[in-house]
Scaffold this motif. Structure first.
Motif, PDB file in Angstrom:
ATOM      1  N   PRO A 126       0.834  -1.212   0.000  1.00 32.12           N
ATOM      2  CA  PRO A 126       0.000   0.000   0.000  1.00 32.12           C
ATOM      3  C   PRO A 126       0.861   1.251   0.000  1.00 32.12           C
ATOM      4  O   PRO A 126       1.857   1.335   0.727  1.00 32.12           O
ATOM      5  CB  PRO A 126      -0.807  -0.121   1.297  1.00 32.12           C
ATOM      6  N   GLY A 127       0.494   2.203  -0.845  1.00 31.26           N
ATOM      7  CA  GLY A 127       1.200   3.469  -0.919  1.00 31.26           C
ATOM      8  C   GLY A 127       2.424   3.459  -1.810  1.00 31.26           C
ATOM      9  O   GLY A 127       2.999   4.515  -2.076  1.00 31.26           O
ATOM     10  N   ARG A 129       4.519   3.135  -5.359  1.00 30.56           N
ATOM     11  CA  ARG A 129       4.224   3.606  -6.708  1.00 30.56           C
ATOM     12  C   ARG A 129       3.543   2.496  -7.512  1.00 30.56           C
ATOM     13  O   ARG A 129       3.586   1.318  -7.107  1.00 30.56           O
ATOM     14  CB  ARG A 129       5.503   4.054  -7.395  1.00 30.56           C
ATOM     15  N   GLN A 175      -1.702  -0.343  -8.490  1.00 27.89           N
ATOM     16  CA  GLN A 175      -1.240   0.375  -7.305  1.00 27.89           C
ATOM     17  C   GLN A 175      -2.326   0.283  -6.246  1.00 27.89           C
ATOM     18  O   GLN A 175      -3.519   0.397  -6.555  1.00 27.89           O
ATOM     19  CB  GLN A 175      -0.983   1.843  -7.668  1.00 27.89           C
ATOM     20  N   GLN A 177      -3.614   2.205  -2.996  1.00 26.98           N
ATOM     21  CA  GLN A 177      -3.473   3.507  -2.339  1.00 26.98           C
ATOM     22  C   GLN A 177      -3.137   3.312  -0.861  1.00 26.98           C
ATOM     23  O   GLN A 177      -3.633   2.397  -0.225  1.00 26.98           O
ATOM     24  CB  GLN A 177      -4.761   4.316  -2.483  1.00 26.98           C
TER      25      GLN A 177
END
Length: 179
Positions: A126-127, A129, A175, A177
């Motif tokens: 998570p988070g 790129r 991706q 988030q």
């Protein structure tokens, strides 16, 4: 944890050149985000893939999916299918289901880096790129790599390198988030 790091190179650009051919998909668009149904926390369904224009002399195909952006020194293998007959030009969505019952006769999967002999859905941290998921269809000049289901994806990639006469790739992204 800060996951900032240089972007890994496109791995197939580092290998000896081969003939190229077209890979398309109803589910993956070159350079575009992939649907969450293909992710580990989604339906974990392998995407549809189709190919055409393989070089003369192709005796079998192998299909793989590799994430060079995984935060490891060696990337992450999500899927490897071996022994696809030379007349195969497509894998339906969910061909990577555990057990291989959606694959052509004789084809089999070796373990993804998760340990499963199946499609391992996308699961970037998570988070982080967007990760690239490179689907490669390898045209091989043999119908027997001398491997079985006990081989690792890395051993399969190494072994097929010496038999690859053509390769087509298609890259999707994904991706998660961060919080």
């Amino acid at each position: 944890m800060d996951l900032q790091r240089p972007q890994a190179p496109e791995p197939y650009s580092l290998l000896p050149e081969t003939a190229s051919f077209e890979v398309t998909s109803k589910d993956v668009r070159e350079g575009e985000p992939m649907d969450a149904r293909h992710a580990a926390d989604g339906d974990e369904t392998s995407p549809h893939l189709a190919w055409s224009g393989a070089p003369e002399g192709t005796q079998s195909f192998a299909v793989s999916c590799f994430d060079p952006d995984a935060p490891t020194p060696a990337g992450f293998w999500h899927w490897t299918v071996l022994n696809l007959p030379a007349d195969t030009t497509e894998l339906a969505a969910d061909a990577g289901a555990e057990g291989g019952h959606n694959l052509p006769e004789g084809a089999f999967m070796v373990s993804a880096d998760t340990g499963a002999k199946a499609w391992a859905g996308m699961a970037p941290p998570p988070g982080d790129r967007p990760h690239r998921y490179i689907f490669a269809v390898h045209a091989l000049d043999t119908d027997d790599l001398g491997l079985d289901q006990s081989a690792s994806a890395t051993v399969a990639a190494f072994t097929m390198l010496f038999q690859t006469i053509g390769r087509g790739t298609l890259t999707g992204t994904y991706q998660v988030q961060g919080d």
